[in-house]
Design a protein around this motif. Structure first.
Motif, PDB file in Angstrom:
ATOM      1  N   LEU A   1       0.825  -1.205   0.000  1.00  0.00           N
ATOM      2  CA  LEU A   1       0.000   0.000   0.000  1.00  0.00           C
ATOM      3  C   LEU A   1       0.863   1.261   0.000  1.00  0.00           C
ATOM      4  O   LEU A   1       0.562   2.225  -0.712  1.00  0.00           O
ATOM      5  CB  LEU A   1      -0.922  -0.005   1.222  1.00  0.00           C
ATOM      6  N   LEU A   2       1.919   1.266   0.799  1.00  0.00           N
ATOM      7  CA  LEU A   2       2.788   2.437   0.910  1.00  0.00           C
ATOM      8  C   LEU A   2       3.528   2.741  -0.383  1.00  0.00           C
ATOM      9  O   LEU A   2       3.807   3.910  -0.689  1.00  0.00           O
ATOM     10  CB  LEU A   2       3.814   2.234   2.030  1.00  0.00           C
ATOM     11  N   THR A   3       3.903   1.735  -1.125  1.00  0.00           N
ATOM     12  CA  THR A   3       4.814   1.908  -2.267  1.00  0.00           C
ATOM     13  C   THR A   3       4.126   1.769  -3.618  1.00  0.00           C
ATOM     14  O   THR A   3       4.788   1.564  -4.628  1.00  0.00           O
ATOM     15  CB  THR A   3       5.969   0.894  -2.170  1.00  0.00           C
ATOM     16  N   LYS A   4       2.809   1.903  -3.628  1.00  0.00           N
ATOM     17  CA  LYS A   4       2.062   1.719  -4.881  1.00  0.00           C
ATOM     18  C   LYS A   4       2.574   2.624  -5.995  1.00  0.00           C
ATOM     19  O   LYS A   4       2.675   2.217  -7.151  1.00  0.00           O
ATOM     20  CB  LYS A   4       0.576   1.967  -4.635  1.00  0.00           C
ATOM     21  N   HIS A   5       2.906   3.866  -5.649  1.00  0.00           N
ATOM     22  CA  HIS A   5       3.405   4.825  -6.640  1.00  0.00           C
ATOM     23  C   HIS A   5       4.899   5.095  -6.464  1.00  0.00           C
ATOM     24  O   HIS A   5       5.389   6.187  -6.765  1.00  0.00           O
ATOM     25  CB  HIS A   5       2.608   6.122  -6.578  1.00  0.00           C
ATOM     26  N   GLN A   6       5.603   4.101  -5.985  1.00  0.00           N
ATOM     27  CA  GLN A   6       7.061   4.192  -5.870  1.00  0.00           C
ATOM     28  C   GLN A   6       7.671   2.987  -6.600  1.00  0.00           C
ATOM     29  O   GLN A   6       8.050   2.003  -5.971  1.00  0.00           O
ATOM     30  CB  GLN A   6       7.495   4.206  -4.396  1.00  0.00           C
ATOM     31  N   PRO A   7       7.799   3.054  -7.918  1.00  0.00           N
ATOM     32  CA  PRO A   7       8.267   1.895  -8.682  1.00  0.00           C
ATOM     33  C   PRO A   7       9.755   1.609  -8.531  1.00  0.00           C
ATOM     34  O   PRO A   7      10.202   0.491  -8.800  1.00  0.00           O
ATOM     35  CB  PRO A   7       7.930   2.264 -10.126  1.00  0.00           C
ATOM     36  N   THR A   8      10.530   2.613  -8.104  1.00  0.00           N
ATOM     37  CA  THR A   8      11.983   2.410  -8.013  1.00  0.00           C
ATOM     38  C   THR A   8      12.506   2.916  -6.674  1.00  0.00           C
ATOM     39  O   THR A   8      11.810   3.620  -5.936  1.00  0.00           O
ATOM     40  CB  THR A   8      12.726   3.167  -9.134  1.00  0.00           C
ATOM     41  N   THR A   9      13.741   2.557  -6.394  1.00  0.00           N
ATOM     42  CA  THR A   9      14.444   3.084  -5.227  1.00  0.00           C
ATOM     43  C   THR A   9      15.899   3.302  -5.609  1.00  0.00           C
ATOM     44  O   THR A   9      16.370   2.788  -6.636  1.00  0.00           O
ATOM     45  CB  THR A   9      14.337   2.125  -4.028  1.00  0.00           C
ATOM     46  N   THR A  10      16.609   4.062  -4.802  1.00  0.00           N
ATOM     47  CA  THR A  10      18.007   4.368  -5.086  1.00  0.00           C
ATOM     48  C   THR A  10      18.907   3.268  -4.533  1.00  0.00           C
ATOM     49  O   THR A  10      18.756   2.847  -3.385  1.00  0.00           O
ATOM     50  CB  THR A  10      18.405   5.726  -4.483  1.00  0.00           C
ATOM     51  N   ALA A  11      19.840   2.800  -5.352  1.00  0.00           N
ATOM     52  CA  ALA A  11      20.799   1.776  -4.927  1.00  0.00           C
ATOM     53  C   ALA A  11      22.207   2.217  -5.323  1.00  0.00           C
ATOM     54  O   ALA A  11      22.389   3.129  -6.128  1.00  0.00           O
ATOM     55  CB  ALA A  11      20.466   0.435  -5.566  1.00  0.00           C
ATOM     56  N   MET A  12      23.205   1.562  -4.717  1.00  0.00           N
ATOM     57  CA  MET A  12      24.598   1.885  -5.005  1.00  0.00           C
ATOM     58  C   MET A  12      25.269   0.667  -5.634  1.00  0.00           C
ATOM     59  O   MET A  12      25.133  -0.456  -5.127  1.00  0.00           O
ATOM     60  CB  MET A  12      25.332   2.283  -3.713  1.00  0.00           C
ATOM     61  N   ASP A  13      25.978   0.886  -6.739  1.00  0.00           N
ATOM     62  CA  ASP A  13      26.670  -0.239  -7.370  1.00  0.00           C
ATOM     63  C   ASP A  13      28.034  -0.461  -6.723  1.00  0.00           C
ATOM     64  O   ASP A  13      28.410   0.238  -5.768  1.00  0.00           O
ATOM     65  CB  ASP A  13      26.805  -0.025  -8.885  1.00  0.00           C
ATOM     66  N   GLN A  14      28.806  -1.458  -7.240  1.00  0.00           N
ATOM     67  CA  GLN A  14      30.079  -1.809  -6.610  1.00  0.00           C
ATOM     68  C   GLN A  14      31.128  -0.711  -6.732  1.00  0.00           C
ATOM     69  O   GLN A  14      32.153  -0.735  -6.034  1.00  0.00           O
ATOM     70  CB  GLN A  14      30.635  -3.110  -7.218  1.00  0.00           C
TER      71      GLN A  14
END
Length: 491
Positions: free
Chosen positions: A134-147
């Motif tokens: 329910l919280l993330t319905k309109h949050q398709p992505t998130t920030t991540a860090m690569d190697q």
């Protein structure tokens, strides 16, 4: 215990807080239960709950950095509901339509929590995953860090446990380790087993909510959205107790982060105290709403009853029980001493450089009971309650004049009854300055915190000493904050 910042399996509730319970919060809860019934009869409770839900929905995203929102627009959204027509592009750092979509998602999740409690659904991993969806319905992505340390957007796993580590890097370069993905399922099962055990034996709401919130964030089971879910989990505990959802305001964030880091190091008490202060704030707002509902109907009746109380209790002085005025007398005696000490320090520190300076401390006497009425009304209104001049109404102040020709600056500590029943006293501290351009007085609250005292606080000598010590710490800190604010205003 693992060093702070390193992952460890979640720990049981510390023995030093296991039986802890705040008598003041319990007293406020009892008073609220009485006044809540009146609000329900008047059909006013729904409006109060709607605004609490809306405020939580807005602030839970602000403190996570999902969006920014202008404070004025925030109040409009809380009062009117979530519509993109109420938000301009200048009011936020995101597309207003996206912000409203996220706000509605967060509001839906909050409604879900209330329904969960209403229909007595148990807390399970499937329920927690449903919250996340329910919280993330309109949050398709998130920030991540690569190697290589580069940040980029990746698809968000909505409603599923994380599959890769989500350990943040602190500003000092240290990595904070959360639960490894392969341990999440077993740790969540243990979290819920312990939660159900503690709930069944009646651990105090403020203790259980702080423990559940922190231990969940230690696991950090989702790829993103863990803070928002943690606040919903804490809210479940409070709503089950007939208290209020956990609303963490944007200005609360530094203290909130500090308390969570203390809990990471094994000290849960600061988080418990913080949650207690936020519940006190919520009770103040709720009891203020009760006053607002009753005031138009009962102003004259309340004045008459107050007069009768004074006369009847005066006739029966030998068997007189404690009243809210007795509570006010205790705390304002402490306020008087604190004001005198501050005035003395000002004179000692600044008197040589400013020969014409005067700093005096005064408390209200019967002939001055109505003094500062305007500022006291304004301070109470800023806190969401009415300044009741019939019960517990007291004031103390430090008046500062840098020179005989200078305008005065006043630090004012004021108390009044909270709510329509006899139970609680609210104390607030304000700064009264004079606008040099208009020569008009301006009143501002010096800090967001109120001090709330109840008749329980003077039922025994031990309670009274504890009240005096706690209030002395609060009022001294508030007066110092007020002086610092005056310093900033001077430029």
């Amino acid at each position: 215990m693992a060093p702070p910042g390193q992952w460890r399996r979640i720990e049981a509730l510390p023995t030093d807080v296991f039986r802890q319970r705040s008598p003041r919060l319990a007293s406020l809860a009892t008073q609220w239960a009485t006044e809540r019934a009146f609000l329900q009869e008047q059909g006013a409770e729904g409006r109060l709950i709607e605004q609490m839900k809306n405020r939580m929905a807005v602030e839970t995203g602000v403190i996570e950095g999902l969006y920014t929102l202008d404070r004025g627009v925030t109040e409009t959204l809380i009062a009117e509901g979530f519509s993109s027509s109420l938000i301009s592009h200048a009011d936020t750092d995101r597309d207003p339509q996206l912000v409203v979509a996220i706000l509605r998602d967060q509001r839906t999740a909050i409604d879900f929590v209330f329904e969960l409690v209403k229909y007595q659904r148990g807390l399970s991993t499937s329920v927690i995953k449903e919250m996340h969806v329910l919280l993330t319905k309109h949050q398709p992505t998130t920030t991540a860090m690569d190697q290589f340390g580069n940040l980029h957007e990746v698809p968000l796993l909505s409603g599923d446990w994380k599959t890769v580590p989500n350990n943040p890097t602190r500003p000092d370069g240290a990595v904070h380790l959360y639960c490894p993905p392969e341990q999440v399922s077993s740790e969540m099962d243990r979290l819920l087993d312990l939660y159900n055990q503690y709930a069944s034996i009646g651990v105090a709401p403020e203790v259980l909510a702080a423990w559940l919130h922190h231990r969940f964030t230690e696991i950090h089971p989702f790829q993103d959205g863990n803070g928002r879910v943690a606040r919903l989990l804490a809210s479940i505990v409070f709503i089950k107790a007939q208290w209020h959802p956990l609303v963490v305001l944007r200005d609360d964030r530094p203290a909130y982060i500090d308390a969570l880091e203390d809990a990471d190091g094994g000290k849960l008490q600061p988080l418990i105290q913080l949650f207690s202060s936020w519940q006190t704030r919520a009770f103040v707002m709720a009891l203020g709403a009760s006053q607002a509902a009753q005031k138009p109907l009962e102003t004259h009746l309340e004045d008459v009853l107050a007069g009768l109380r004074e006369r009847l209790t005066a006739q029966d002085a030998p068997t007189r029980t404690s009243t809210l005025d007795d509570v006010a007398d205790v705390v304002m005696a402490v306020a008087e001493r604190a004001c005198e000490q501050i005035a003395l320090r000002i004179t000692d520190s600044l008197g040589t450089a400013l020969p014409g300076l005067s700093a005096t401390a005064t408390v209200n006497t019967p002939d001055k009971a109505q003094a500062y009425k305007g500022p006291r009304i304004e301070l109470a209104r800023s806190g969401g309650y009415f300044a009741d001049f019939t019960r517990g109404s007291r004031w103390a102040r430090v008046m500062i004049r840098p020179s005989p020709s200078s305008p005065t600056t006043t630090l004012l500590v004021a108390s009044s009854a909270l709510g329509s029943s006899l139970g609680s006293l609210a104390v607030v501290c304000g700064l009264i300055t004079t606008d040099p351009g208009t020569d008009r007085a301006q009143t501002t609250r010096v800090c967001e915190d109120y001090f709330v005292a109840t008749m329980t606080d003077i039922e025994s000598d031990d309670n009274k000493r504890r009240l005096q010590q706690q209030f002395e710490e609060w009022v001294t800190a508030s007066l110092v904050i007020g002086l610092a604010q005056w310093q900033r205003d001077l430029g």
